[in-house]
Design an enzyme around this catalytic site. Structure first.
Site, PDB file in Angstrom:
ATOM      1  N   PHE A 227      47.706 -11.410 -15.255  1.00  0.00           N
ATOM      2  CA  PHE A 227      46.917 -10.461 -16.044  1.00  0.00           C
ATOM      3  C   PHE A 227      45.811 -11.240 -16.754  1.00  0.00           C
ATOM      4  O   PHE A 227      45.740 -11.272 -17.988  1.00  0.00           O
ATOM      5  CB  PHE A 227      47.796  -9.719 -17.044  1.00  0.00           C
ATOM      6  CG  PHE A 227      48.883  -8.895 -16.401  1.00  0.00           C
ATOM      7  CD1 PHE A 227      48.614  -7.639 -15.880  1.00  0.00           C
ATOM      8  CD2 PHE A 227      50.175  -9.393 -16.289  1.00  0.00           C
ATOM      9  CE1 PHE A 227      49.618  -6.880 -15.284  1.00  0.00           C
ATOM     10  CE2 PHE A 227      51.183  -8.644 -15.688  1.00  0.00           C
ATOM     11  CZ  PHE A 227      50.901  -7.384 -15.181  1.00  0.00           C
ATOM     12  N   LEU A 228      44.975 -11.885 -15.990  1.00  0.00           N
ATOM     13  CA  LEU A 228      43.942 -12.759 -16.540  1.00  0.00           C
ATOM     14  C   LEU A 228      42.578 -12.087 -16.470  1.00  0.00           C
ATOM     15  O   LEU A 228      42.182 -11.596 -15.415  1.00  0.00           O
ATOM     16  CB  LEU A 228      43.884 -14.083 -15.766  1.00  0.00           C
ATOM     17  CG  LEU A 228      45.189 -14.862 -15.615  1.00  0.00           C
ATOM     18  CD1 LEU A 228      44.943 -16.115 -14.788  1.00  0.00           C
ATOM     19  CD2 LEU A 228      45.762 -15.207 -16.979  1.00  0.00           C
ATOM     20  N   LYS A 229      41.866 -12.078 -17.575  1.00  0.00           N
ATOM     21  CA  LYS A 229      40.480 -11.614 -17.593  1.00  0.00           C
ATOM     22  C   LYS A 229      39.554 -12.807 -17.405  1.00  0.00           C
ATOM     23  O   LYS A 229      39.700 -13.820 -18.107  1.00  0.00           O
ATOM     24  CB  LYS A 229      40.140 -10.932 -18.922  1.00  0.00           C
ATOM     25  CG  LYS A 229      40.925  -9.673 -19.220  1.00  0.00           C
ATOM     26  CD  LYS A 229      40.377  -8.984 -20.456  1.00  0.00           C
ATOM     27  CE  LYS A 229      40.478  -9.838 -21.711  1.00  0.00           C
ATOM     28  NZ  LYS A 229      41.843 -10.063 -22.158  1.00  0.00           N
ATOM     29  N   GLU A 230      38.635 -12.704 -16.481  1.00  0.00           N
ATOM     30  CA  GLU A 230      37.653 -13.770 -16.341  1.00  0.00           C
ATOM     31  C   GLU A 230      36.871 -13.875 -17.645  1.00  0.00           C
ATOM     32  O   GLU A 230      36.459 -12.878 -18.228  1.00  0.00           O
ATOM     33  CB  GLU A 230      36.716 -13.485 -15.166  1.00  0.00           C
ATOM     34  CG  GLU A 230      37.422 -13.566 -13.834  1.00  0.00           C
ATOM     35  CD  GLU A 230      36.456 -13.551 -12.670  1.00  0.00           C
ATOM     36  OE1 GLU A 230      35.434 -14.261 -12.733  1.00  0.00           O
ATOM     37  OE2 GLU A 230      36.721 -12.828 -11.698  1.00  0.00           O
TER      38      GLU A 230
ATOM     39  N   ILE B 246      36.156   1.293 -23.237  1.00  0.00           N
ATOM     40  CA  ILE B 246      35.461   2.583 -23.272  1.00  0.00           C
ATOM     41  C   ILE B 246      33.976   2.382 -23.552  1.00  0.00           C
ATOM     42  O   ILE B 246      33.308   3.274 -24.068  1.00  0.00           O
ATOM     43  CB  ILE B 246      36.086   3.561 -24.294  1.00  0.00           C
ATOM     44  CG1 ILE B 246      36.013   3.008 -25.716  1.00  0.00           C
ATOM     45  CG2 ILE B 246      37.525   3.894 -23.915  1.00  0.00           C
ATOM     46  CD1 ILE B 246      36.347   4.058 -26.784  1.00  0.00           C
ATOM     47  N   TYR B 247      33.458   1.205 -23.177  1.00  0.00           N
ATOM     48  CA  TYR B 247      32.023   0.967 -23.305  1.00  0.00           C
ATOM     49  C   TYR B 247      31.322   1.455 -22.037  1.00  0.00           C
ATOM     50  O   TYR B 247      31.595   0.961 -20.941  1.00  0.00           O
ATOM     51  CB  TYR B 247      31.729  -0.524 -23.505  1.00  0.00           C
ATOM     52  CG  TYR B 247      32.054  -1.020 -24.888  1.00  0.00           C
ATOM     53  CD1 TYR B 247      31.091  -1.033 -25.879  1.00  0.00           C
ATOM     54  CD2 TYR B 247      33.335  -1.471 -25.203  1.00  0.00           C
ATOM     55  CE1 TYR B 247      31.379  -1.477 -27.158  1.00  0.00           C
ATOM     56  CE2 TYR B 247      33.646  -1.917 -26.474  1.00  0.00           C
ATOM     57  CZ  TYR B 247      32.659  -1.911 -27.452  1.00  0.00           C
ATOM     58  OH  TYR B 247      32.961  -2.344 -28.712  1.00  0.00           O
TER      59      TYR B 247
ATOM     60  N   GLY C 269      32.545  -4.598 -11.904  1.00  0.00           N
ATOM     61  CA  GLY C 269      32.497  -5.422 -10.704  1.00  0.00           C
ATOM     62  C   GLY C 269      33.605  -6.448 -10.766  1.00  0.00           C
ATOM     63  O   GLY C 269      34.652  -6.233 -11.370  1.00  0.00           O
TER      64      GLY C 269
ATOM     65  N   CYS D  55      38.628  -8.119  -9.191  1.00  0.00           N
ATOM     66  CA  CYS D  55      39.882  -7.383  -9.403  1.00  0.00           C
ATOM     67  C   CYS D  55      39.736  -5.870  -9.305  1.00  0.00           C
ATOM     68  O   CYS D  55      40.299  -5.239  -8.418  1.00  0.00           O
ATOM     69  CB  CYS D  55      40.481  -7.763 -10.753  1.00  0.00           C
ATOM     70  SG  CYS D  55      41.023  -9.475 -10.856  1.00  0.00           S
TER      71      CYS D  55
ATOM     72  N   ARG E 260      30.848 -11.362  -7.708  1.00  0.00           N
ATOM     73  CA  ARG E 260      31.479 -10.469  -6.747  1.00  0.00           C
ATOM     74  C   ARG E 260      31.404  -9.027  -7.242  1.00  0.00           C
ATOM     75  O   ARG E 260      31.786  -8.728  -8.360  1.00  0.00           O
ATOM     76  CB  ARG E 260      32.937 -10.874  -6.509  1.00  0.00           C
ATOM     77  CG  ARG E 260      33.091 -12.099  -5.638  1.00  0.00           C
ATOM     78  CD  ARG E 260      34.528 -12.572  -5.550  1.00  0.00           C
ATOM     79  NE  ARG E 260      34.991 -13.171  -6.793  1.00  0.00           N
ATOM     80  CZ  ARG E 260      36.190 -13.721  -6.943  1.00  0.00           C
ATOM     81  NH1 ARG E 260      37.041 -13.730  -5.937  1.00  0.00           N
ATOM     82  NH2 ARG E 260      36.536 -14.267  -8.101  1.00  0.00           N
TER      83      ARG E 260
END
Length: 448
Positions: free
Chosen positions: A155-158, A256-257, A263, A266, A334
């Site tokens: 559960f990693l956010k870039e 919610i922005y 993109g 994921c 990506r």
């Protein structure tokens, strides 16, 4: 613990490095010899805040090693993480050839008990296929060696991957084996001291949890973009709406922005893959299909606004673009909205003058040298001589802007803000035409 990680891409490198950083003995294996050589020389192939010094520190301490030797990698760790890519196939489903290839490799070389851990984002049922691949490889050798397969989705956010790994809200493990639970508790023990974040469940539930989480977040984004498009046509300010609904704790302010579409590696891939999984079991996932449709349309919004501002004639125009990465704090392009925008500008005969703090090299890799693309050193150079400015990625350095200065730089006073960074009144006071997302200014009513 001795731990092996197959794959040194985004997930594999972050996972291996973070586990080494708490004292585990980690070996990362990859078939890409060039990538491994670069890693051994201290060159990190991806941009992720804080990752480079962490890799250097753990390599220096001897806790993190890299190899292309699969046999050595399989021999190294009791825990064998599979963190290779699962790119979308032609029909949108996840391509498991790399995952299954690793499973086969482990089966070929293992000589003692191993736990094979699916870390890659994989469809429900993948653990069964990994188990079958391992069994088949062992049978081909005539070997009877005990092993377990479990699911441990990432559960990693870039841009915030290290923090997500070390301070994540939960650690999901799909297994019914007490032995695997014990080993995984030991593996994640250093990150589980404050309170118990480990969530054990059946394997298929763990596999579905990853897809469901990303699909939910993508749904929130597409929903807000739908409302923004409606607000634009009704003359309402979506930013006021966002604050109004975000104050409800059942909804919250995260994801919610409104903007120009999501993109990355994921959300697009995982929404498509989950919809495809639903189709394969005879269920039409109408909401997931709608989320993908809305996002695809949203990524065309910036060009439609830009084209309308120039009455459909962009031939010979130079458009400044701020932001190429799909989100801040990464160099990943990506499925980035910038790509949709730039390619549309080129098709219309326009030229792009672009700047991004981290994604310039990636942009050159994707598009190469071309006369209608100029990559510049900073945001100031990007707007010099340009006819209009489009903001695509919400990097911090773009959040403040001297609007009067900008008007002097642009041939035509057009500012398209794909991330709603500025207050419309301040921009208009400087004499600029300002077109954001759902803020009451509509240049086109087309849904095409």
């Amino acid at each position: 613990m001795k731990i092996t990680v197959f794959g040194t891409g985004y997930v594999g490198l972050v996972t291996g490095t973070c586990l080494a950083d708490v004292g585990h003995d980690v070996m990362c294996m990859d078939v890409d010899a060039d990538k491994i050589a670069r890693l051994e020389q201290g060159e990190i192939p991806i941009f992720e805040p804080g990752l480079t010094p962490m890799v250097e520190r753990n390599v220096s301490a001897g806790r993190l090693r890299f190899t292309t030797d699969a046999k050595t990698a399989v021999e190294h760790g009791v825990l064998q993480f599979i963190a290779v890519g699962t790119p979308p196939d032609e029909d949108g489903s996840a391509d498991l050839k790399y995952v299954l290839a690793v499973a086969n490799t482990i089966g070929e070389y293992m000589t003692d008990y191993r736990v094979v851990i699916d870390k890659s984002t994989v469809p429900v049922g993948t653990a069964d296929r990994v188990h079958q691949a391992l069994s088949k490889a062992l049978d081909a050798r005539g070997s009877k060696i005990d092993f377990d397969v479990c699911s441990n989705p990432e559960f990693l956010k870039e841009g915030a991957a290290i923090d997500d790994f070390t301070r994540g809200a939960r650690i999901v493990v799909g297994t019914e084996s007490d032995k695997v639970k014990e080993l995984m508790r030991e593996c994640y023990g250093p990150y589980n001291r404050n309170h118990d974040k480990l969530m054990f469940m059946d394997i298929r539930a763990a596999e579905l949890t990853k897809y469901a989480a990303n699909a939910m977040l993508a749904t929130k984004i597409s929903f807000m973009n739908e409302i923004a498009n409606l607000a634009e046509r009704l003359g309402a300010d979506i930013e006021a709406v966002r604050r109004g609904i975000g104050s409800d704790p059942r909804i919250g302010y995260h994801f919610i922005y409104p903007g120009c579409g999501y993109g990355g590696s994921c959300f697009p891939k995982d929404v498509q893959a989950l919809a495809r999984t639903a189709s394969q079991v005879g269920y039409e996932a109408e909401l997931l299909n709608a989320v993908e449709t809305v996002n695809y349309r949203q990524k065309t919004t910036l060009f439609r606004k830009l084209s309308a501002a120039f009455d459909g004639d962009l031939a010979g125009k130079t458009i400044a673009v701020w932001g190429l990465a799909f989100k801040p704090n990464t160099d990943d392009m990506r499925e980035a909205p910038s790509r949709t925008l730039m390619e549309a500008i080129w098709d219309a005969g326009g030229k792009v003058q672009a700047y991004d703090p981290e994604a310039m090299k990636e942009c050159r890799r994707i598009y190469g040298e071309r006369d209608d693309l100029v990559l510049v050193a900073d945001r100031i150079q990007a707007v010099r001589g340009a006819d209009a400015l489009v903001i695509v990625t919400e990097w911090k350095e773009f959040r403040t802007l001297d609007f009067k200065w900008l008007k002097e730089q642009l041939s035509l006073p057009v500012l398209i803000d794909g991330r709603n960074l500025y207050e419309p009144s301040a921009v208009h006071e400087a004499g600029l035409m300002y077109y954001a997302i759902g803020r009451g200014e509509s240049l086109t009513m087309s849904n095409e």
